[in-house]
Design an enzyme around this catalytic site. Structure first.
Site, short mmCIF file in Angstrom:
data_model
loop_
_atom_site.label_atom_id
_atom_site.label_comp_id
_atom_site.label_asym_id
_atom_site.label_seq_id
_atom_site.Cartn_x
_atom_site.Cartn_y
_atom_site.Cartn_z
N LYS A 205 -8.07 -10.95 -2.01
CA LYS A 205 -7.36 -9.57 -2.51
C LYS A 205 -5.74 -9.89 -1.63
CE LYS A 205 -5.69 -5.41 -1.07
NZ LYS A 205 -4.46 -5.93 -1.84
N GLU A 286 -6.36 -10.29 12.18
CA GLU A 286 -5.12 -10.38 13.13
C GLU A 286 -4.15 -9.43 12.51
OE1 GLU A 286 -5.25 -12.78 15.43
OE2 GLU A 286 -7.24 -12.98 14.80
N CYS A 320 4.86 -10.89 12.28
CA CYS A 320 4.25 -9.98 13.24
C CYS A 320 4.65 -10.66 14.51
CB CYS A 320 2.67 -10.41 13.25
SG CYS A 320 2.25 -12.20 12.89
N GLU A 416 5.06 -0.90 16.46
CA GLU A 416 5.87 -2.11 15.50
C GLU A 416 6.63 -1.33 14.36
OE1 GLU A 416 3.12 -4.17 13.04
OE2 GLU A 416 3.92 -6.01 13.81
P1 NAP Z 1 -1.06 -3.71 5.48
O1 NAP Z 1 -0.25 -2.81 4.99
O2 NAP Z 1 -2.05 -3.77 6.63
O3 NAP Z 1 -1.93 -4.73 4.54
C1 NAP Z 1 -2.51 -5.88 4.51
C2 NAP Z 1 -3.60 -6.05 3.68
O4 NAP Z 1 -4.56 -5.09 3.66
C3 NAP Z 1 -2.89 -5.80 2.13
O5 NAP Z 1 -3.42 -6.79 1.48
C4 NAP Z 1 -3.32 -4.51 1.86
O6 NAP Z 1 -3.50 -4.16 0.44
C5 NAP Z 1 -4.90 -4.40 2.41
N1 NAP Z 1 -5.36 -3.10 2.73
C6 NAP Z 1 -4.59 -2.02 2.77
N2 NAP Z 1 -5.70 -0.87 2.99
C7 NAP Z 1 -6.80 -1.54 2.97
C8 NAP Z 1 -8.21 -0.98 3.39
N3 NAP Z 1 -8.25 0.32 3.21
N4 NAP Z 1 -9.24 -1.87 3.04
C9 NAP Z 1 -8.95 -3.15 2.79
N5 NAP Z 1 -7.44 -3.94 2.72
C10 NAP Z 1 -6.55 -2.79 2.93
O7 NAP Z 1 0.04 -5.02 6.28
P2 NAP Z 1 1.24 -5.76 5.59
O8 NAP Z 1 2.32 -4.48 5.53
O9 NAP Z 1 0.66 -6.38 4.34
O10 NAP Z 1 1.60 -6.76 6.69
C11 NAP Z 1 2.34 -6.33 7.79
C12 NAP Z 1 1.43 -6.31 8.72
O11 NAP Z 1 0.75 -7.62 9.16
C13 NAP Z 1 2.04 -6.35 10.24
O12 NAP Z 1 1.48 -5.23 11.05
C14 NAP Z 1 2.09 -7.51 10.77
O13 NAP Z 1 2.30 -7.44 12.44
C15 NAP Z 1 0.70 -8.00 10.46
N6 NAP Z 1 0.67 -9.40 10.43
C16 NAP Z 1 -0.24 -9.93 11.54
C17 NAP Z 1 -0.42 -11.37 11.55
C18 NAP Z 1 -1.24 -11.81 12.75
O14 NAP Z 1 -1.31 -13.23 12.54
N7 NAP Z 1 -1.45 -11.23 13.61
C19 NAP Z 1 0.32 -12.23 10.51
C20 NAP Z 1 1.11 -11.61 9.42
C21 NAP Z 1 1.29 -10.33 9.51
P3 NAP Z 1 -2.27 -3.60 -0.27
O15 NAP Z 1 -1.10 -4.17 -0.08
O16 NAP Z 1 -2.79 -3.34 -1.59
O17 NAP Z 1 -2.08 -2.11 0.38
#
Ligand code: NAP
Length: 515
Positions: A205, A286, A320, A416
């Site tokens: 996904k 992560e 991140c 963040e």
């Molecule tokens: P996000 O909003 O949490 O979304 C991540 C993924 O989760 C998307 O595919 C999203 O789908 C999905 N999702 C949303 N709600 C969900 C639910 N209830 N159940 C299952 N999946 C769900 O994060 P983002 O904005 O894409 O990415 C930014 C974040 O990622 C930041 O906080 C960053 O720090 C973190 N990050 C961490 C790392 C690491 O290695 N630690 C690396 C990269 C990014 P939808 O898009 O369809 O909502």
């Protein structure tokens, strides 16, 4: 020799040949815009009535592609396909599975600039950031393929006289791979292929903002020979279908990369054993970061300023690992701040299709609004010394922004932001610097700039982050060189691109035969 590994080099866009090739790839990708991408379940293309549109964040009128969206019935179909495929895929030899990754890496390497061009268009990445994302994806494939071969014979254990003991790894089952928008190729491909090469089958996904690049990757895996049903491409709304995927009793593990909020939700939902479920689910989560660049009084101050700026503003701060909080020794605070402000004001913000652009847009309207609200807050919590403005008339552009004199407990220093905003705080001495550095819920990356050997050794012990860098910025981990993953609320410390990562996708089986 199969076990040798060195990372994929970055393209030098100062060379005319590379520049020309990249421009040609961008022109090609421009001819591909607006196509439709169906779901791929058991190798079958499935069109749905409900669709989403992937838009160019730098030009909000431009459609990158339309994408079919899976509902619960279709992800159920994908789950059954993945469960069936698991029965044969798990029996493939590790070398044969690894070969598919090697082939996919070779295909991607040949089409490197094309993949990077999709990243420019769909994620708004400037050339060098897109190039690094593609290189990292290739690295993950190469690295995990090599790693899995090392697990072929398990790990040696002792046998007493009259017995023969073995310790081997077997796959888990069906995994759900949920990826973020910010490394839409590298993280998506890395998390998917780690699961696949270890013998699992998956439902992939991608993030809502970046499904097209994921579809292009799935095509590569098919071309490389991946059997049907092993990788099922199921774009769906995370908020609507996410829980269903995570809670499904046949889900064996979830690999999530994204925000703390969603990660914690998944962790909690996956922990509950559902009727018919025969295992405890594994969760790799992560999550976010609030990463500190610390500058000591005897640091190279020019290096400090350039490290701060590249860590804070690379890919518009949407990493991140982005250095969104800076802590500087009071003796050099003003000088480093002034240098950082001067460098920041020289950055070019604009269309990422231009090679000269340093910073493109942020990903979407919600993100733009959230970052702009943090900028308003910053005006109360600190002193605005660079940037502070946004323009969403054609794309989601925000000027690289610095706030000085921010209290270490202010929201700007704690939450963040995931945008081009950095807060500066002043430390009395090195002890205070370490105290501020550790004063967050997160623990992903950090950097210390100093020439003081004793302080380096102290930080090695005291600076509590999963990835700590000395005398450089805090972004840019390389697969196989700086395994990546954080402490505390940054997640489960799975260390992508590291020696232990694949084991998280397997379970160990001991066999003991008596003669
Ligand atoms: P996000 O909003 O949490 O979304 C991540 C993924 O989760 C998307 O595919 C999203 O789908 C999905 N999702 C949303 N709600 C969900 C639910 N209830 N159940 C299952 N999946 C769900 O994060 P983002 O904005 O894409 O990415 C930014 C974040 O990622 C930041 O906080 C960053 O720090 C973190 N990050 C961490 C790392 C690491 O290695 N630690 C690396 C990269 C990014 P939808 O898009 O369809 O909502």
């Amino acid at each position: 020799m199969v076990l040798q590994y060195s990372h994929e080099p970055f393209s030098n866009f100062k060379l005319d040949t590379n520049k020309k090739e990249f421009q040609e790839s961008l022109s090609y990708v421009n001819t591909q815009l607006g196509k439709h991408y169906p779901l791929i379940i058991n190798a079958e293309r499935i069109e749905t009535e409900e669709k989403t549109f992937s838009m160019n964040p730098a030009n909000t009128k431009e459609v990158i592609g339309s994408i079919s969206l899976a509902n619960k019935e279709l992800v159920e179909h994908a789950m059954q396909s993945a469960s069936n495929a698991f029965e044969s895929w798990k029996k493939w030899s590790l070398e044969h599975r690894a070969n598919i990754l090697f082939r996919a890496a070779a295909i991607m390497r040949r089409r490197k600039h094309e993949f990077s061009s999709y990243l420019v268009k769909e994620a708004g990445k400037p050339w060098n950031e897109a190039d690094a994302d593609t290189a990292e994806a290739i690295d993950f494939l190469e690295y995990y393929a090599r790693q899995v071969i090392q697990l072929k014979d398990g790990i040696p254990v002792k046998s007493r006289e009259g017995e023969y003991n073995q310790y081997n790894y077997v796959p888990l089952g069906v995994g759900i791979i949920i990826s973020p928008f910010n490394f839409p190729l590298a993280i998506m491909a890395g998390t998917a292929t780690a699961a696949i090469v270890t013998g699992n089958t998956i439902l992939l996904k991608p993030a809502d903002a970046t499904p097209v690049i994921a579809a292009k990757f799935v095509e590569v895996m098919e071309e490389a020979g991946l059997p049907q049903g092993v990788l099922n491409y199921v774009p769906c709304r995370g908020s609507e279908v996410g829980d269903y995927l995570v809670e499904h009793p046949q889900t064996r593990f979830v690999t999530f990369t994204g925000s703390r909020e969603v990660g914690c939700r998944i962790y909690e939902k996956a922990a509950k054993v559902q009727p018919g479920q025969k295992w405890l689910k594994r969760v790799i989560a992560e999550m976010g970061g609030k990463d500190t660049v610390a500058v000591d009084k005897d640091a190279d101050l020019d290096l400090a300023a350039s490290s701060i700026v590249s860590s804070a503003f690379g890919f518009s701060g949407q990493k991140c690992s982005a250095g969104s909080r800076v802590v500087i020794h009071q003796d050099v605070y003003d000088e480093v701040l002034n240098k950082a402000v001067a460098l920041t004001k020289a950055l070019t913000v604009g269309n990422p299709e231009e090679v000269s652009t340093y910073m493109g847009p942020v990903i979407h309207k919600d993100s733009y609004k959230k970052i702009m609200s943090f900028i308003e807050l910053g005006k109360e919590e600190g002193r605005l010394v660079a940037g502070g403005e946004g323009d969403d008339s054609t794309g989601y552009f925000i000027q690289p922004t610095i706030f000085a004199d921010v209290d270490e407990n202010a929201r700007l220093m704690q939450e963040e932001i995931f945008g081009p905003v950095v807060a500066f705080s002043k430390a009395r001495d090195f002890d205070h610097m370490m105290e501020i550095a550790n004063n967050t819920d997160y623990g992903l990356t950090g950097a210390l700039l100093t020439k003081n050997r004793e302080h380096i050794e102290r930080a090695r012990e005291e600076f509590h982050v999963g990835n700590l860098y000395f005398n450089r910025g805090c972004t840019g981990a390389i697969v196989g060189y700086q395994p990546f993953g954080g402490f505390n609320m940054s997640g489960t410390n799975s260390k992508a691109g590291g020696p232990d990562y694949l084991l998280l996708h397997m379970q160990a089986k001991t066999t003991s035969e008596t003669f």
